[in-house]
Design an enzyme around this catalytic site. Sequence first.
Site, PDB file in Angstrom:
ATOM      1  N   ASP A 418      82.061  49.704  12.889  1.00  0.00           N
ATOM      2  CA  ASP A 418      81.016  50.571  13.404  1.00  0.00           C
ATOM      3  C   ASP A 418      80.067  49.729  14.251  1.00  0.00           C
ATOM      4  O   ASP A 418      80.113  48.498  14.237  1.00  0.00           O
ATOM      5  CB  ASP A 418      80.283  51.211  12.222  1.00  0.00           C
ATOM      6  CG  ASP A 418      79.212  52.183  12.666  1.00  0.00           C
ATOM      7  OD1 ASP A 418      79.429  52.867  13.679  1.00  0.00           O
ATOM      8  OD2 ASP A 418      78.149  52.239  12.013  1.00  0.00           O
ATOM      9  N   THR A 420      76.238  50.527  14.807  1.00  0.00           N
ATOM     10  CA  THR A 420      74.892  50.426  14.235  1.00  0.00           C
ATOM     11  C   THR A 420      74.928  49.817  12.842  1.00  0.00           C
ATOM     12  O   THR A 420      75.608  50.314  11.945  1.00  0.00           O
ATOM     13  CB  THR A 420      74.235  51.816  14.173  1.00  0.00           C
ATOM     14  OG1 THR A 420      74.218  52.383  15.475  1.00  0.00           O
ATOM     15  CG2 THR A 420      72.809  51.702  13.646  1.00  0.00           C
ATOM     16  N   ASP A 616      78.765  50.521   7.460  1.00  0.00           N
ATOM     17  CA  ASP A 616      77.639  50.499   6.525  1.00  0.00           C
ATOM     18  C   ASP A 616      77.031  51.867   6.276  1.00  0.00           C
ATOM     19  O   ASP A 616      76.069  51.982   5.531  1.00  0.00           O
ATOM     20  CB  ASP A 616      76.544  49.557   7.037  1.00  0.00           C
ATOM     21  CG  ASP A 616      75.840  50.110   8.280  1.00  0.00           C
ATOM     22  OD1 ASP A 616      76.461  50.926   8.990  1.00  0.00           O
ATOM     23  OD2 ASP A 616      74.685  49.723   8.526  1.00  0.00           O
TER      24      ASP A 616
END
Length: 729
Positions: A418, A420, A616
């Site tokens: 990912d 961000t 996350d």
Amino acid sequence: MSHACCSHGAAAEASPVVTPVPPMPAGTVYTCPMHPEIRQEGPGSCPKCGMALEPAMPSLDEDDGEVEAMARRFGLLLALTLPVFVVAMGPHLFGWMWPSPWDAVARWGEALLASVVVLWGGAPFFARGWRSLKPWSPNMYTLIALGTGVAWLYSVVALLLPQAFPPSMRNMHGQVDVYFESAAVIVTLVTLGDFLELRARRRTGAALRGLLGLVPKTARRVGADGREDDMPLDQLHVGDHLRVRPGEKVPADGTVIDGESHVDEAMLTGEATPVAKRAHDRLTGGTQNQHGALTMRVDHVGADTVLSRIVMMVAEAQRSRAPSQRIADKVAAWFVPGVVLVAALAFVAWWSFGPQPVFAHALVAAVSVLIIACPCALGLATPMSIMVASGRGAQAGVLFRDAAAIETLRDIDTLVFDKTGTLTEGKPALADVRTFGRERAEVLAYAAAVERPSEHPLAAAIVAAAETEGLAIPPVAGFRVMVGRGVAGRVDGHDVAVGNGRLMEDERVDAAAGRDVAEKWRAKGATAMYVAIDGRLAATLSLADPVKASTRPALDALHEAGVHLVMLTGDNAATAKAVAASLPIDDVHAGASPEDKANIVAQLKAEGRKVAMAGDGVNDAPALAKADIGIGMGNGSDIAIESASVTLLKGDLAGIARARSLSAATVKNIRQNLFFAFVYNAVGVPLAAGALYPVLGLTLSPMVAALAMSLSSVSVVGNALRLRTETIT
């Protein structure tokens, strides 16, 4: 897992002589190191392998007195065995015989001392060997009990009824040979192996006990009247207010409610730079407060704290079964019956073709085979490496959920991640606001209201901006999360939605007025979000999230190692490409929903790739679960971490390179241990059976076989312990 496992039981059963190990608290769950599916309240022995069960949750008091108890037990057995050895081997080593009637006294003294060693010192081995027969799960204790039991019983009969033996079973002096010294030395040497192995195993848990020891034993609670009292941690409750003074350790997980300071979180993240903390920031138990005083609210206690969860995760990983362990399991299923067969064949061969006294030679060969072939090294080969690697990973900020993750990570050829919070700092800041027909303060306050319940880093940035500007953030009702798109709720009687273009489409909001400015922001690498109030576009927000300093070196290292790098993000394509432009990323997939991410991971796996996914957020959880290895960032959401096979406490991709390096070192170590264990048995069993006798006239004493068997286990443990100092980069 090893002889050391039986040492707990051995110490317990030796209570008349040694100080018993302090009992664990009532209700403590125990499990088998070799068979983690075996769980029960209180200590005992595993019904499958006979090994002593160990507490499932490590404790700081875990080894209090146990190693010392084993040392005293071994010392007593050694003191009893040395006279037996001298009496028995003196004539062979020095060529002299005991004169009558001292020869009878010597034989009876030897028998008495050896019987104490075998029946008392070997009691745990006989008990476990007997239990292994009930579910028909023969193991190393079966062989130890059989070998020492045969030698001792034969010697007792030879001592009491020598007239029952034919001349062919007598030595040159007309006596029937006894093997009390062999049985006693075997028990003593196996106990020595237990002691050395137990001491080595205690070193494998040093990392976990070090973590447990980080939390202070008391906390300073602030009462409703402002009074402060020190109290034990087990008396804390969620919601209590605690004072953490300068230089003190944080007692529990919680949130700062007053004060400012810097906190050293190196034990958790490996990051040496202390982290600034102020109101609303999270604190983790065991971290070190620096110069300022903090007042905190307790959010988690006991087993729910981050530190306890880390320790439990590592402990469970240490006990889990690695794929390579299946090799040893398959061999072990046939190993013990096979060894008994070889021992029987060796006995028959020596009885039929051996020199006089044939029975004595046949018995020595059979007992030697039984003792040297104990599958200790084979059973230890994989579990010991996994135990050490799990602890080493915890020290480096890498948590493995199970042994399979440790083994599999080295084979990964594709890494999906990912943006961000994974590539970027995950702490974006509000950079700009463009409003459409409404006041900036009103729009920002409403946006912060619906974002406050969210865990997403972008939401935290909006809330932080509103608080910094001193805006009053109203409460939200009917809060909704549209994963991968945004959030919505009702604020002061208005319907408010904050998210990306897809959310605006879902909410039927015309966002055309904000698209041009949003594209300009995205082209510079910023994230653009829309705010809609009562179905009309109210503002476009620009949030900047810088790339972590560690991201570029980590991706360079992985790329050089031949790993295919793929970025999956729910962000706009322009923003994604702007971030990826400066990084060695092979493929970029933007605007991906959680389902899209999971489907892309599945597609890569269908192409034959070994895929690891790092993320996350809540929206990463499906892809983390779908990948061969899911890698959760320690600074991410709970569901992302729970869905992952590997957790990086520091929360950056540099940990993946470290984890992959540790995985490769562990697999290499396991293969070395398995090779050693197989070669040891492949060479040892034929030697014990007498393979060299026709050529060199050499045979193997049961005492030498016992020493070799113990040293083989210690050697495997020693090799595994090398992982503690392995350099992982």
